[in-house]
Design an enzyme around this catalytic site. Structure first.
Site, mmCIF file in Angstrom:
data_model
loop_
_atom_site.group_PDB
_atom_site.id
_atom_site.type_symbol
_atom_site.label_atom_id
_atom_site.label_comp_id
_atom_site.label_asym_id
_atom_site.label_seq_id
_atom_site.Cartn_x
_atom_site.Cartn_y
_atom_site.Cartn_z
ATOM 1 C CB CYS A 226 -0.924 -0.001 1.214
ATOM 2 S SG CYS A 226 -1.956 1.477 1.344
ATOM 3 C CB CYS A 229 -0.448 2.245 4.119
ATOM 4 S SG CYS A 229 -2.094 1.716 3.625
ATOM 5 C CG ASP A 230 3.339 1.049 4.540
ATOM 6 O OD1 ASP A 230 3.095 1.484 5.676
ATOM 7 O OD2 ASP A 230 2.940 -0.055 4.126
#
Length: 408
Positions: A226, A229-230
């Site tokens: 993701c 997300c990261d």
């Protein structure tokens, strides 16, 4: 419920899983301390220490000294806090398994027609769409919209019409008491049973993995699924994207906001992304494309150090040294709980007829987990509406059948 232990949530405002966890805690009135690792650099080191060198958020630490939670699902949070969510009753006209765009759309249509409707969602309402950084191809939003905002709007609309949404509950099985005229039963992992006249399965999908040596070892320590997300963990660093479809190229373009350079690896002779995405990638000064290239191994010691790749044309292998790797090679359906219930195709996707009904009478399916779906938000919304039309016809048929039999 027993009093919940105090806790500290380490996260960042850009992290969709952090937002989901915070929303869950707020909805259940659970107090917590929030630490934004973007504004407190020492907290980043704390997160790495807690996770054996891995940069994973949210990381939740409890005052009672018990086990920490790392990227917990809503169900894991509920279990740790002693929360046992239950629906308000045991019988509904329609139960929807999965709270993504398809399930939310069907619920809105159902509730507007007077059906008592329950959605059971194991994670965050909105599904994968809810964790997407930006959606630019959904009609009606000329400037685009974040996945989180679109999910919130859909949820709010469903709840306005009286849809009940049960989160943090994983469905273990579905069954039918009879092929015709019987009720359909949903059983959760916690053992609770809910019944309905009809079921709609919209369990969605999850990211597929490469299944090469080292992949599992470095998840969160250099290997990710993701970018939203990261990706911000890799500011001014070189990154690698595996997969040249729409998702891979879109996430690669997103990564250029943070990374100094992004290389996209594709096994085939050409990218599979849409032409407009291919043109954007080709023109972007921070992106390179490598075709006919496959990942063979992830290497390192506690943290990713290198990636062994192979040129599929020449057979030559090479070690690359990106700071992080993001894998986008397709999706697998979340249908493990259905293996003995409805017909699935060889990849595990749910087989339906033209009316969205599965092989089990009264059980319907829509969205990304349905065989033949296009895995697009707009398509999932359309399938949710189409499924509800079939469900309405099913309900009317059962009412007629009960009348012919003289049932009350």
């Amino acid at each position: 419920m027993t009093q919940s232990p105090g806790m500290t949530v380490y996260g960042a405002l850009w992290c969709p899983d952090c937002r989901r966890s915070k929303q869950f805690l707020a909805e259940h009135r659970i107090p917590y301390r929030w630490v934004d690792i973007e504004h407190e650099p020492e907290a980043q080191e704390t997160v790495r220490q807690l996770n054996d060198g891995r940069q994973i958020i949210p990381t939740i630490v409890f005052d009672d000294g018990g086990p920490i939670l790392v990227e917990p699902s809503n169900a894991e949070l509920a279990a740790r806090l002693g929360i046992n969510p239950q629906a308000s009753r045991s019988y509904y006209d329609l139960i929807i398994v999965g709270g993504g765009p398809a399930g939310l759309t069907a619920a809105i249509y159902a509730a507007r027609e007077g059906m008592d409707t329950l959605i059971i969602e194991r994670g965050g309402v909105g599904g994968q769409a809810g964790s997407t950084e930006r959606i630019d191809n959904y009609p009606g939003f000329a400037e685009g919209i974040t996945g989180a905002e679109l999910a919130d709007r859909m949820r709010g609309q469903a709840e306005r019409f009286g849809v009940e949404i049960l989160v943090a509950q994983t469905v273990a099985s579905v069954d039918s008491d009879a092929e015709d005229g019987g009720v359909r039963t949903v059983t959760t992992d916690s053992g609770q049973e809910y019944r309905a006249s009809a079921l709609l399965l919209t369990p969605g999908t999850r990211y597929r993995r490469l299944s090469v040596p080292g992949e599992e070892d470095f998840i969160g320590a250099g290997v990710h699924f993701c970018a939203t997300c990261d990706g911000p963990f890799y500011r001014d660093m070189e990154t690698l994207v595996v997969g040249g479809g729409n998702s891979g190229v879109e996430e690669g373009l997103f990564l250029t906001r943070f990374a100094s350079h992004v290389t996209v690896l594709e096994r085939g002779e050409r990218l599979r992304a849409s032409q407009i995405l291919q043109d954007k990638a080709a023109a972007h000064p921070q992106m390179d494309i490598r075709l006919n290239t496959a990942v063979r191994e992830f290497r390192g010691n506690g943290k990713l150090a290198s990636v062994l790749v192979e040129d599929l044309t020449t057979g030559q292998q090479e070690e690359l040294h990106p700071a992080g790797v993001f894998v986008f090679i397709g999706l697998d359906p979340n249908t493990g709980f259905l293996s003995d219930t409805v017909e699935l195709d060889q990849r595990g996707f749910i087989v339906t007829d033209t009316g969205m009904e599965t092989s089990r009478h009264g059980v319907f399916a829509a969205g990304d987990a349905r065989a033949g779906s296009t895995k697009q938000v707009a398509a999932a919304v359309g399938e949710g509406a189409a499924a509800l039309i079939g469900i309405r016809a099913h309900m009317e048929e059962e009412i007629r059948n009960r009348g012919y039999r003289g049932d009350n």
